[in-house]
Design an enzyme around this catalytic site. Structure first.
Site, PDB file in Angstrom:
ATOM      1  N   HIS A 162      51.464  75.044 -64.785  1.00 57.54           N
ATOM      2  CA  HIS A 162      50.436  74.429 -65.603  1.00 57.54           C
ATOM      3  C   HIS A 162      49.541  73.581 -64.493  1.00 57.54           C
ATOM      4  O   HIS A 162      49.970  72.665 -63.964  1.00 57.54           O
ATOM      5  CB  HIS A 162      51.077  73.479 -66.695  1.00 57.54           C
ATOM      6  N   HIS A 191      61.531  63.159 -39.963  1.00 56.37           N
ATOM      7  CA  HIS A 191      60.760  63.355 -40.752  1.00 56.37           C
ATOM      8  C   HIS A 191      60.842  64.560 -41.554  1.00 56.37           C
ATOM      9  O   HIS A 191      61.764  65.304 -41.226  1.00 56.37           O
ATOM     10  CB  HIS A 191      59.211  63.130 -40.368  1.00 56.37           C
TER      11      HIS A 191
END
Length: 328
Positions: free
Chosen positions: A9, A175
């Site tokens: 959506h 990371h």
């Protein structure tokens, strides 16, 4: 390769596609399909069918959808009618799920196999910090742990030699790209950040240890300690990913006896006195000198941020850095 449809959506599918590319690199045969407020089910169905038509292999398609029972799910569910033996839908799309799907395509050729595999990773990606906020399970599993204590000095495990699955220079150290993409590609059982400065910074050290992906332990050690570890036969069963902040730290470790044959150059941040040679790497005279010394020692370079990137030529980057510094 299994084709992947991201359906949602609104713009969620486009956003998570971009996030996935930042971590894992651009991926072939992956399409984001969105249901906009002004559109209906038939519009979304047409978009999904058009996206699938672009896939090189339309026999294996995996739908990663935002919400069970919503229009993106319902339309995907209608489209797979007649293809249930090959196609699959997984709902609750999140970034760990998407990254795991990308990694799984490297070794899995079935949408069904990937769908089964990524569900557990998607659930494990939902965590809280502090960890005490995690909801208690109704039935706690009883796990018996044997505390063997420290392995006696002189013990030889495996062949007595630590294995380096990746040695990387990256200013950001551990990371997202490293914890997901490189970990999935190289399969270490331990990530070792080798840095004097981080080893003496309790906050950074704690953050790195907490950023380790599931199933992989992360440690932060000074350079001299890594040199000792490299010579310790008790680490013979260790498959290590080494992370260095700078090429200077890597050079010092290699000179001390850490047997690194290839150095992945992921990022070298820009700072005063450095020149930019590509999107991720900046160099000064000391960097050039260090990298050339590593080259003279027989170390080769793998210059790329993520495995999906094309490798760049270090000689060309050094040449560019010298020219830029000369003209600056």
């Amino acid at each position: 390769m299994v084709g992947i449809i991201l359906a949602s959506h609104g713009e969620f599918a486009n956003g998570i596609l971009q996030s996935g590319a930042m971590i894992f690199g651009d991926q072939p045969d992956v399409k984001a399909v969105t249901l906009q407020p002004s559109e209906g089910p038939d519009d979304l169905k047409a978009k999904i069918e058009a996206a699938i038509a672009t896939f090189e292999n339309q026999d294996e398609v995996l739908f990663l959808v935002d919400l069970w029972g919503g229009t993106p799910f319902n339309q995907s569910n209608g489209i797979i009618n007649g293809h249930e033996d090959k196609w699959a839908i997984v709902t609750g799309l999140n970034l760990p799920m998407l990254i795991e799907a990308y990694a799984s395509r490297m070794s899995m050729t079935s949408a069904h196999e990937i769908a089964t595999h990524i569900c557990e990773v998607a659930r494990d990606g939902v965590k809280t910090q502090p960890a005490t906020l995690e909801p208690k399970k109704e039935k706690e599993e009883v796990v018996t742990k044997q505390t063997a204590g420290a392995i006696p000095e002189g013990t030889v495990l495996g062949d007595g030699h630590i294995k380096y699955v990746l040695a990387r220079v990256d200013t950001r150290l551990l990371h997202g790209q490293v914890a997901t993409t490189w970990t999935k590609t190289t399969q270490p059982n331990r990530i070792i950040v080798v840095s004097d400065s981080v080893a003496h910074d309790d906050l950074r050290k704690k953050m790195i240890e907490q950023a380790a992906p599931p199933g992989v332990k992360a440690n932060v050690v000074p350079i001299d300690k890594m040199i000792q570890v490299a010579k310790d036969p008790r680490f013979g069963n260790t498959k290590a990913m080494l992370l260095f902040e700078t090429p200077q730290d890597a050079l010092r470790a290699i000179k001390g006896g850490v047997d690194i044959k290839e150095l992945n150059i992921g990022s070298m941040a820009h700072s005063l006195g450095k020149v930019v040679v590509n999107k991720a790497i900046a160099m000064n005279q000391d960097d050039i000198k260090t990298l050339e010394e590593l080259k003279e020692m027989g170390v080769t370079f793998d210059v790329r941020k993520v495995p999906a990137d094309s490798k760049e030529n270090m000689d060309n980057l050094l040449k560019k850095a010298k020219a830029e510094l000369k003209n600056s």
